[in-house]
Design a protein around this motif. Structure first.
Motif, mmCIF file in Angstrom:
data_model
loop_
_atom_site.group_PDB
_atom_site.id
_atom_site.type_symbol
_atom_site.label_atom_id
_atom_site.label_comp_id
_atom_site.label_asym_id
_atom_site.label_seq_id
_atom_site.Cartn_x
_atom_site.Cartn_y
_atom_site.Cartn_z
ATOM 1 N N LEU A 96 0.835 -1.204 0.000
ATOM 2 C CA LEU A 96 0.000 0.000 0.000
ATOM 3 C C LEU A 96 0.869 1.253 0.000
ATOM 4 N N ASN A 97 1.920 1.246 0.806
ATOM 5 C CA ASN A 97 2.815 2.405 0.883
ATOM 6 C C ASN A 97 3.566 2.658 -0.421
ATOM 7 N N ALA A 98 3.822 1.592 -1.169
ATOM 8 C CA ALA A 98 4.493 1.749 -2.460
ATOM 9 C C ALA A 98 3.522 2.228 -3.541
ATOM 10 N N TRP A 99 2.267 1.886 -3.402
ATOM 11 C CA TRP A 99 1.256 2.151 -4.436
ATOM 12 C C TRP A 99 0.598 3.516 -4.259
ATOM 13 N N LEU A 100 0.280 3.889 -3.010
ATOM 14 C CA LEU A 100 -0.512 5.099 -2.752
ATOM 15 C C LEU A 100 0.140 6.410 -3.187
ATOM 16 N N PRO A 101 1.459 6.592 -3.030
ATOM 17 C CA PRO A 101 2.047 7.890 -3.391
ATOM 18 C C PRO A 101 1.799 8.316 -4.828
ATOM 19 N N LYS A 102 1.496 7.366 -5.713
ATOM 20 C CA LYS A 102 1.236 7.710 -7.108
ATOM 21 C C LYS A 102 -0.001 8.598 -7.257
ATOM 22 N N PHE A 103 -0.895 8.553 -6.277
ATOM 23 C CA PHE A 103 -2.195 9.198 -6.411
ATOM 24 C C PHE A 103 -2.300 10.501 -5.633
ATOM 25 N N PHE A 104 -1.194 10.962 -5.070
ATOM 26 C CA PHE A 104 -1.205 12.204 -4.307
ATOM 27 C C PHE A 104 -0.132 13.147 -4.839
ATOM 28 N N PRO A 105 -0.320 14.466 -4.653
ATOM 29 C CA PRO A 105 0.717 15.415 -5.065
ATOM 30 C C PRO A 105 2.038 15.102 -4.368
ATOM 31 N N LYS A 106 3.132 15.264 -5.080
ATOM 32 C CA LYS A 106 4.430 14.927 -4.513
ATOM 33 C C LYS A 106 4.747 15.751 -3.272
ATOM 34 N N THR A 107 4.339 17.016 -3.269
ATOM 35 C CA THR A 107 4.624 17.854 -2.101
ATOM 36 C C THR A 107 3.911 17.318 -0.856
ATOM 37 N N PHE A 108 2.720 16.772 -1.036
ATOM 38 C CA PHE A 108 1.963 16.189 0.083
ATOM 39 C C PHE A 108 2.682 14.950 0.633
ATOM 40 N N VAL A 109 3.127 14.105 -0.276
ATOM 41 C CA VAL A 109 3.838 12.886 0.120
ATOM 42 C C VAL A 109 5.157 13.234 0.808
ATOM 43 N N GLU A 110 5.851 14.235 0.276
ATOM 44 C CA GLU A 110 7.121 14.656 0.863
ATOM 45 C C GLU A 110 6.930 15.215 2.269
ATOM 46 N N LYS A 111 5.830 15.951 2.472
ATOM 47 C CA LYS A 111 5.556 16.525 3.789
ATOM 48 C C LYS A 111 5.313 15.428 4.818
ATOM 49 N N ILE A 112 4.556 14.409 4.441
ATOM 50 C CA ILE A 112 4.290 13.295 5.356
ATOM 51 C C ILE A 112 5.584 12.578 5.705
ATOM 52 N N ALA A 113 6.402 12.290 4.692
ATOM 53 C CA ALA A 113 7.675 11.603 4.931
ATOM 54 C C ALA A 113 8.591 12.450 5.804
ATOM 55 N N ALA A 114 8.619 13.748 5.548
ATOM 56 C CA ALA A 114 9.478 14.645 6.336
ATOM 57 C C ALA A 114 9.061 14.648 7.804
ATOM 58 N N ASN A 115 7.766 14.628 8.062
ATOM 59 C CA ASN A 115 7.279 14.633 9.440
ATOM 60 C C ASN A 115 7.644 13.348 10.180
ATOM 61 N N ILE A 116 7.831 12.267 9.444
ATOM 62 C CA ILE A 116 8.231 10.996 10.062
ATOM 63 C C ILE A 116 9.719 10.986 10.370
ATOM 64 N N TYR A 117 10.525 11.467 9.423
ATOM 65 C CA TYR A 117 11.973 11.308 9.527
ATOM 66 C C TYR A 117 12.724 12.536 10.013
ATOM 67 N N VAL A 118 12.045 13.648 10.185
ATOM 68 C CA VAL A 118 12.752 14.845 10.643
ATOM 69 C C VAL A 118 13.360 14.585 12.017
ATOM 70 N N PRO A 119 14.648 14.921 12.219
ATOM 71 C CA PRO A 119 15.245 14.783 13.554
ATOM 72 C C PRO A 119 14.477 15.633 14.560
ATOM 73 N N LYS A 120 14.372 15.143 15.779
ATOM 74 C CA LYS A 120 13.531 15.767 16.805
ATOM 75 C C LYS A 120 13.831 17.238 16.991
ATOM 76 N N GLU A 121 15.112 17.597 16.975
ATOM 77 C CA GLU A 121 15.486 18.987 17.233
ATOM 78 C C GLU A 121 15.031 19.931 16.129
ATOM 79 N N LYS A 122 14.675 19.362 14.943
ATOM 80 C CA LYS A 122 14.229 20.195 13.832
ATOM 81 C C LYS A 122 12.721 20.170 13.667
ATOM 82 N N ALA A 123 12.030 19.365 14.466
ATOM 83 C CA ALA A 123 10.599 19.156 14.272
ATOM 84 C C ALA A 123 9.823 20.461 14.344
ATOM 85 N N ALA A 124 10.169 21.338 15.308
ATOM 86 C CA ALA A 124 9.445 22.596 15.465
ATOM 87 C C ALA A 124 9.613 23.482 14.256
ATOM 88 N N VAL A 125 10.828 23.506 13.693
ATOM 89 C CA VAL A 125 11.089 24.323 12.522
ATOM 90 C C VAL A 125 10.303 23.816 11.326
#
Length: 270
Positions: free
Chosen positions: A235-264
């Motif tokens: 599902l994770n490999a298939w779903l990104p095809k159907f959403f704007p890339k900026t939306f997908v990038e934002k979700i991924a960034a929120n998962i992997y952003v280092p804690k000290e940068k989360a607020a920024v």
């Protein structure tokens, strides 16, 4: 019996694939950077499955790694029917804050070693009526992943490279497959230096290395082009095809952003 060569075989998915192949009566050629753990793994597998296990301690980012690996494996080339390019790693952090040397090292292991070993072993695999090449990609290959940027980019390369190679070899005896696991219960998060919040998210979706390996080897021998273990990962490999890339990038960034940068990140993307 035939031999199988596996890189990154000391632990995690590589070790589990080695065990799965040993259960299917393959002798093993195991390569890893962790010499002690590799030796322990070899001892365990040889005792458990009564197969021959040979090991090579090798850093695949070393300039002479390809020459050393192929020279070492040459005595078994007349029996080598499976090659698994499993070795790879990533680092969690902002591109400009990780050292350039470390990021080049990721490229050397995840891309250059995979390409070099594929090139070196295809002629070996061609000599058999049927042989198999498995390259490790990842579910990150299907999207951009900020803060795991270089790793995801190398896996996108691995997937594209492997599919292209598969097409080129479609009339040959060599079946080429890409394995794209998602979150797996391995040491990856430690080596990638992921924070606690990212680890907790990963823990919710973790598959065991053994279940990934079972699906991987089954898919390899069935000749599948892409092997994605688990419904959630598919599902994770298939779903990104159907959403704007900026939306997908934002979700991924929120998962992997280092804690000290989360607020920024929240301020700039929220």
């Amino acid at each position: 019996m035939s031999y199988a060569l596996i890189t990154g075989a000391a632990k995690g998915i590589g070790k589990a694939i080695a065990a799965e192949l040993a259960q299917r009566n393959y002798h093993l050629l195991l390569i890893d950077l962790d010499e002690k753990t590799l030796h322990d793994t070899a001892t365990q597998l040889a005792a458990a499955y009564h197969v021959n296990v040979h090991t090579l301690y090798q850093d695949l980012s070393h300039p002479e790694a390809l020459q050393r690996v192929t020279g070492w494996s040459r005595p078994w080339h007349q029996e080598l029917t499976v090659v698994v390019n499993n070795a790879g790693y990533g680092l969690n952090g902002a591109f400009e804050e990780l050292s350039l040397e470390e990021q080049f090292n990721i490229i050397d292991v995840n891309i250059k070693a995979q390409v070099g070993l594929s090139y070196a072993y295809i002629p070996v695999l061609r000599q058999f009526p049927k042989a198999y090449l498995l390259n490790l990609a990842s579910t990150t290959a299907y999207q951009t992943v900020p803060y795991l940027n270089i790793y995801a980019a190398t896996k996108a390369f691995a997937l594209s490279f492997t599919r292209g190679l598969r097409h080129e070899l479609r009339h040959s005896p060599v079946s080429v497959s890409a394995l794209s696991p998602g979150s797996t219960d391995t040491d990856f998060v430690n080596r990638a230096r992921m924070g606690d919040s990212t680890r907790k998210i990963a823990d919710r979706f973790n598959m065991t290395a053994e279940s990934v390996a079972r699906i991987a080897v089954d898919g390899l021998f069935k000749g599948k082009a892409e092997i994605i273990p688990g419904f959630t990962n598919k599902l994770n490999a298939w779903l990104p095809k159907f959403f704007p890339k900026t939306f997908v990038e934002k979700i991924a960034a929120n998962i992997y952003v280092p804690k000290e940068k989360a607020a920024v990140v929240t301020l700039t993307t929220g």
